[in-house]
Design an enzyme around this catalytic site. Structure first.
Site, short mmCIF file in Angstrom:
data_model
loop_
_atom_site.label_atom_id
_atom_site.label_comp_id
_atom_site.label_asym_id
_atom_site.label_seq_id
_atom_site.Cartn_x
_atom_site.Cartn_y
_atom_site.Cartn_z
N ASP A 369 0.81 -1.22 0.00
CA ASP A 369 0.00 0.00 0.00
C ASP A 369 0.85 1.28 0.00
OD1 ASP A 369 -2.07 1.72 0.32
OD2 ASP A 369 -2.77 0.91 2.24
N TRP A 479 -4.43 -8.59 -3.55
CA TRP A 479 -5.76 -7.95 -3.68
C TRP A 479 -6.35 -7.84 -2.28
CZ3 TRP A 479 -9.03 -7.97 -8.51
CH2 TRP A 479 -10.32 -7.49 -8.27
N ASP A 480 -6.30 -6.63 -1.75
CA ASP A 480 -6.70 -6.41 -0.36
C ASP A 480 -8.15 -5.92 -0.28
OD1 ASP A 480 -6.40 -6.19 2.38
OD2 ASP A 480 -4.65 -4.88 2.29
N ASN A 482 -10.26 -3.88 2.97
CA ASN A 482 -10.03 -3.54 4.37
C ASN A 482 -11.21 -2.99 5.16
OD1 ASN A 482 -7.25 -4.27 5.04
ND2 ASN A 482 -6.77 -2.98 3.28
N CYS A 528 -6.55 -11.16 0.14
CA CYS A 528 -6.26 -10.55 1.44
C CYS A 528 -7.48 -9.74 1.82
CB CYS A 528 -5.04 -9.65 1.31
SG CYS A 528 -4.60 -8.78 2.83
N SER A 529 -7.81 -9.73 3.08
CA SER A 529 -8.82 -8.79 3.56
C SER A 529 -8.41 -8.47 4.97
CB SER A 529 -10.21 -9.43 3.51
OG SER A 529 -11.14 -8.55 4.09
N GLY A 530 -7.53 -7.47 5.10
CA GLY A 530 -6.97 -7.18 6.42
C GLY A 530 -6.44 -8.49 6.99
N ASP A 536 -11.51 -18.07 2.08
CA ASP A 536 -12.56 -19.06 1.84
C ASP A 536 -12.31 -19.76 0.52
OD1 ASP A 536 -14.02 -17.48 -0.33
OD2 ASP A 536 -14.09 -16.05 1.32
N GLU A 616 21.66 -13.31 10.98
CA GLU A 616 20.29 -13.51 10.50
C GLU A 616 20.24 -13.58 8.97
OE1 GLU A 616 17.66 -11.74 14.20
OE2 GLU A 616 18.47 -10.32 12.74
C1 DGJ Z 1 -4.03 -4.93 5.24
C2 DGJ Z 1 -3.14 -6.06 4.81
O1 DGJ Z 1 -3.53 -7.26 5.39
C3 DGJ Z 1 -1.71 -5.69 5.11
O2 DGJ Z 1 -0.86 -6.75 4.85
C4 DGJ Z 1 -1.36 -4.49 4.29
O3 DGJ Z 1 -1.41 -4.81 2.94
C5 DGJ Z 1 -2.31 -3.35 4.61
N1 DGJ Z 1 -3.68 -3.75 4.51
C6 DGJ Z 1 -2.06 -2.18 3.70
O4 DGJ Z 1 -2.99 -1.19 3.87
#
Ligand code: DGJ
Length: 729
Positions: A369, A479-480, A482, A528-530, A536, A616
């Site tokens: 982001d 692809w998020d 949020n 991705c969704s947060g 699913d 590391e």
């Molecule tokens: C939520 C995602 O799960 C994070 O990994 C990151 O991409 C943020 N959003 C960015 O806004």
């Protein structure tokens, strides 16, 4: 034959390798459910139904004076509404005269070769030689021209039966579909437990097990997504069932929007289990000639406990749900800049992160982001999918060239479904955001939701995303999404169709993904969704990996990945090594442990490797070698849960399909003074074959390892971990 039909055409038995499912159209054409469980011969089981007048259980007109025949107690495949079954209905209809009634009777059946597809929705598909079989049963509504087609897809080898329904209005007047679940299974006998997966943002998919009694046990989401709070999957099981023993039934929804799922015992002890789109805020108008397809439920039965069930789902999802170039291809190890920089980056920082990662052997840079529009915080910019050339010191094409010139792949973050009010897109098209006229909209992370049901919204997103993918030769998209969805109002929909918007939103998201994937077949999508708010089977049809959680703490991840593993393969779980103290919990864990936990996922890093010690950096190289070494096991092998969250020694493992190798990861989560022995279970090795254990060099027969496990020579310290391999000798 996976689908066996009696000579009178009334009894249908679906056979998988290890399970059977039977239903039958009775003398009154009610489609009865007779059996689901361990494999049996396809013999008629109508006698299983005990008939008596239980009182206050009305009788349909055809029953005449027979007071023992009642829809209120019969086990049914398609329970109707308002006509004498007082339990949960499955399909609810409002007719033109205002009446609410749906009485479904068997009309005909058809067997189709291959798995069925669902227009616009994900569905388990055939691969090569492996073809499913489909049974379609048509049910007529007794007093209207509504037909319901019940779809049953049989995947014999995977022991999976898929379900959906298609409701068709063949009449001349519109009908309102007020509820349309995808499956109903009435278990005639037995006491059951239900296991579902609850959670919250940053702490997803924690299993909870409750007995099913007469009060309904129900989970669901009305957030527009499948949600962090409840995953759309559950297990009905024998109260005595464990990982290794006992009957269990999985129900997994291949859908990414609102859902409901639950179980309830009725007055005669029958347990009704249902799954489908949540009826809250769902109301579909079926105009004359229109049809509605519900999303698919993936059902599976195992008599061998949760582990057996898990293997069946993992095989199905890997082979018949995940698609595309990366279905079986090795996923690139990535470095993501989110926890390394958040919004505070410029091109120089990103290139430095990429260069260092590349030097250590990491294969792909993911720019998260903040690269577009006016986006230096999460309050603005969403929707403006134009590169911020000032911040990025040039075009995305130029950055793409630089990353590719390093020999790395290049991935980019998008959140297509969202819009900030502080964006050029919103200023130009305020009506593209979901908001109800006359009401202030709810904001989540200071953003509004785009109306994905509108074609011009999808067209804009397709043009923007595809032009950037082309320009920078993007290999991967994260692809998020949020926030949860509310304030539903479709500016283009007539008032009577507002109840369709949640579902149309999901269809719009799927359509856009499908279009992008068709145009960019080599693209790897990560959902991705947060984190895991939309983890699913529906999403996995488009994105073969999903960011499992925004929580990267290795110890919390043990719980999150454990819960996720019941239905979803490790190769679908996004998992990264991040910095310590961990940004979500403040916990400090060893670099090795963070690596070991992330290795049981898609694997990547989410920190600035310029800032870690030389030691590391060396560990990164070793972890990459381990990733390669164990990839086949973690991504294609059989998964075993060997301990539960809360135990002081957490453990899980993978066994190769040919049982020639296995690996087990153990993590110490708690320690005591004067410690007792730490013992690890081992499962899945072949009896009669010898295996050497990498931990102590000892060779034993598989039966010995499986039954005796491994005792650690030295007790692990808090958060210490081990990765142990068994190889056949
Ligand atoms: C939520 C995602 O799960 C994070 O990994 C990151 O991409 C943020 N959003 C960015 O806004």
């Amino acid at each position: 034959m996976a689908i066996q039909i009696s000579s009178d055409g009334c009894t249908f038995t679906l056979q998988t390798e290890k399970s059977s499912y039977q239903m039958m159209a009775d003398a009154h054409d009610v489609l009865l459910h007779l059996y689901y469980g361990r494999k049996i011969a396809a013999e008629n089981l109508e006698e299983r139904i005990f008939r008596s007048d239980v009182g206050f259980a009305g009788n349909p007109p055809e029953a005449g004076e027979d007071r023992t025949y009642s829809l209120d107690v019969l086990p049914q495949e398609l329970p109707g509404s308002g006509v004498g079954d007082y339990r949960e209905d499955m399909v609810r209809l409002y007719h033109a005269d205002g009446s609410c009634a749906a009485d479904f009777r068997f009309e005909s059946y058809e067997v189709q070769e291959g798995a069925y597809r669902i227009p616009g929705l994900p569905a388990a598909y055939d691969t090569g030689e492996e073809k499913g079989e489909t049974l379609v049963i048509t049910m007529r509504e007794t007093a209207s021209a509504v037909k319901v087609k019940l779809y049953y897809g049989v995947f014999e080898k995977e022991n999976v039966i898929t379900r959906t329904v298609c409701i068709e209005n063949q009449g001349k007047e519109a009908v309102i579909l007020d509820k349309a679940l995808s499956c109903n299974v009435d278990f005639l006998f037995g006491n059951w437990d239900l296991i579902y997966f609850e959670g919250r943002h940053v702490m997803e998919r924690i299993p909870e097990r409750v007995p099913v009694r007469h009060a309904k046990v129900e989970i669901g989401s009305i957030r527009g997504t499948s949600s962090h709070q409840y995953n759309p999957a559950m297990i009905l099981c024998d109260p005595a069932a464990t990982e290794d023993f006992g009957s269990c039934y999985g129900f997994c929804f291949a859908y990414s929007g609102n859902f409901v799922a639950g179980a309830q015992k009725d007055q005669i002890g029958l347990t009704r289990v249902q799954m489908g789109i949540h009826p809250v805020q769902f109301r579909y108008t079926l105009a004359a000639g229109e049809a509605f397809f519900a999303p698919q439920v993936l059902m599976s039965y195992s008599s061998e406990g949760f582990t057996g069930l898990t293997h069946q789902y993992h095989d199905l999802i890997r082979e018949h749900i995940c698609r595309g170039a990366y279905k079986h291809a090795k996923r690139p190890v990535l470095i993501n800049n989110w926890e390394a920089t958040y919004f505070d980056f410029d091109k120089e920082k990103i290139v430095k992160i990429a260069q260092q990662a590349h030097e250590l052997g990491i294969e792909m840079l993911v720019l998260d982001d903040g690269w577009f529009g006016k986006r230096d915080s999460d309050n603005s910019g969403l929707g403006d999918w134009y590169t911020n050339e000032k911040k990025m010191d040039g075009t995305m094409g130029e950055l793409g060239d630089e990353i590719h010139a390093l020999g790395m792949k290049f991935g980019l973050w998008f959140e297509p479904e969202m819009i900030n009010e502080d964006s050029d897109l919103y200023r130009a098209h305020p009506d593209w955001a979901l908001r109800i006229p006359g009401r202030e909209p709810n904001r989540g992370r200071d953003q509004l939701v785009l109306d994905m049901s509108r074609s011009e919204v999808r067209e804009y997103l397709y043009e923007r995303i595809s032009s950037i993918l082309n320009e920078a030769k993007i290999d991967y998209v994260k692809w998020d999404m949020n926030r949860s969805v509310c304030d539903l109002f479709g500016h283009e929909l007539p008032p009577e169709r507002m109840g369709e918007l949640y579902h149309r939103f999901v269809l719009g998201v799927y359509e856009l993904k499908e279009r992008l994937l068709a145009h960019f077949p080599q693209l790897l999508l990560e959902g991705c969704s947060g984190g895991g708010g939309r983890f699913d089977a529906g999403m996995l049809y488009y994105a073969p990996q999903i960011w499992c959680s925004d929580n990267t703490d290795a110890i919390n991840r043990l719980t999150i990945q454990y819960g996720t593993s019941f239905f979803y393969p490790a190769g679908t779980m996004g998992a990264h090594v991040s910095a310590v103290p961990n940004h979500q919990t403040g916990r400090v864990t060893p670099f090795t442990t963070r690596g070991h936990v992330a290795l049981s996922g898609t694997f990547g890093y989410e920190l600035d490797l310029n800032l870690v010690s030389a030691e590391e950096k060396q560990m990164v190289k070793e972890q990459l070698a381990e990733f390669d070494r164990y990839y086949e096991l973690t991504h294609e092998g059989d998964y075993y849960r060997l301990a539960k969250p809360g135990e002081a020694l957490m453990a899980w493992g993978f066994v190769a399909k040919d049982q020639s190798r296995a690996m087990v990861t153990v993590v110490s989560t708690d320690v005591e003074g004067n410690p007792l022995a730490q013992h690890v279970s081992v499962k899945g090795l072949a009896e009669g074959r010898n295996y050497r254990c990498s931990y102590n060099g000892i060779v034993h027969d598989g039966s010995v390892w499986n039954n005796c496990g491994l005792t650690l020579k030295k007790v692990l310290k808090e958060y210490e971990s081990l990765l142990i391999e068994w190889t056949e000798v």
